[in-house]
Design a protein around this motif. Structure first.
Motif, PDB file in Angstrom:
ATOM      1  N   THR A  60      -2.259   6.299   0.672  1.00  0.00           N
ATOM      2  CA  THR A  60      -3.483   5.942   0.249  1.00  0.00           C
ATOM      3  C   THR A  60      -3.987   4.800   1.672  1.00  0.00           C
ATOM      4  N   LYS A  61      -5.069   4.419   1.410  1.00  0.00           N
ATOM      5  CA  LYS A  61      -5.689   3.677   2.693  1.00  0.00           C
ATOM      6  C   LYS A  61      -5.902   2.268   2.148  1.00  0.00           C
ATOM      7  N   PRO A  62      -5.353   1.389   3.078  1.00  0.00           N
ATOM      8  CA  PRO A  62      -5.298  -0.207   2.656  1.00  0.00           C
ATOM      9  C   PRO A  62      -6.925  -0.542   2.393  1.00  0.00           C
ATOM     10  N   ARG A  63      -7.100  -1.191   1.265  1.00  0.00           N
ATOM     11  CA  ARG A  63      -8.253  -1.654   1.080  1.00  0.00           C
ATOM     12  C   ARG A  63      -8.327  -2.930   1.041  1.00  0.00           C
ATOM     13  N   THR A  84       0.754  -1.093   0.054  1.00  0.00           N
ATOM     14  CA  THR A  84       0.083  -0.038  -0.064  1.00  0.00           C
ATOM     15  C   THR A  84       0.882   1.284   0.023  1.00  0.00           C
TER      16      THR A  84
END
Length: 211
Positions: A197-200, A193
């Protein structure tokens, strides 16, 4: 004359040692031959009006393409829908380590072939591709050094909470690998990641109730 004892009957399962080949029925053989040539380095070892055999290693043929009438291309969207709800979903092929998986990603990207899905599943780091007919192929590498370690991970609360994994950025993984980060670190959940950015997490599941 050499004597051989007769095989003793057994109740123990005797699974095959390896996958020999797979077969795809296709109405776009030229596109498929070109795609597998670029992705696998496949060469045609036999072709006639009905079938083509392709290989890229020691096997006489790893893939057979059965040629069907061109009008069946109209059913192409349905083939992808069918994969999502019934039958075989994808084939998974393993790399021995992260580096060749990423180098292959980079090579294919330069040719305009990119994954439809890139994810760290927990047990594996996986890039999913689709051939011209929508057949999905998973290129993966194991995140744990042994099958026993993977089995232990399956028993953890972390896996129970998120059995699908976290989406990953192959370009970021490659950048970090070239910057000197160890493959062991890059195989951890979330390591792919990019900062900012946000871990999805992916917890997708389809449940069909029996009526």
């Amino acid at each position: 004359m050499e004597q051989h004892s007769a095989p003793t009957p057994t109740s123990v399962p005797q699974p095959p040692q390896s996958l020999a080949h797979w077969v795809i029925k296709t109405a776009r053989p030229r596109e498929m031959i070109d795609w597998y040539g670029r992705v696998f380095g496949a060469s045609v070892v036999h072709e006639d009006k009905q079938i083509a055999f392709l290989t890229w290693d020691h096997e006489s043929h790893r893939l057979a393409l059965i040629k069907v009438p061109r009008f069946l291309r109209l059913l192409f969207p349905f083939s992808r829908f069918r994969r999502k709800v019934y039958g075989i979903d994808h084939l998974a092929l393993t790399y021995d380590s992260l580096e060749p998986l990423l180098l292959n990603y980079e090579r294919l990207k330069k040719m305009g072939i990119t994954p439809v899905w890139s994810i760290n599943h927990g047990p594996t780091t996986s890039f999913y591709y689709e051939d011209p007919d929508g057949t999905r192929l998973e290129f993966q590498t194991e995140n744990f050094p042994t099958a026993e370690a993977t089995a232990e991970f399956f028993a953890t609360p972390e896996f129970a909470e998120n059995p699908i994994g976290i989406n990953t950025d192959p370009d970021y993984l490659l950048e970090r690998l070239r910057a000197g980060t160890s493959a062991t670190e890059l195989l951890r959940l979330g390591a792919g990641t990019r900062p900012g950015t946000k871990p999805r997490a992916n917890k997708r599941a389809i449940t069909f109730k029996t009526l």
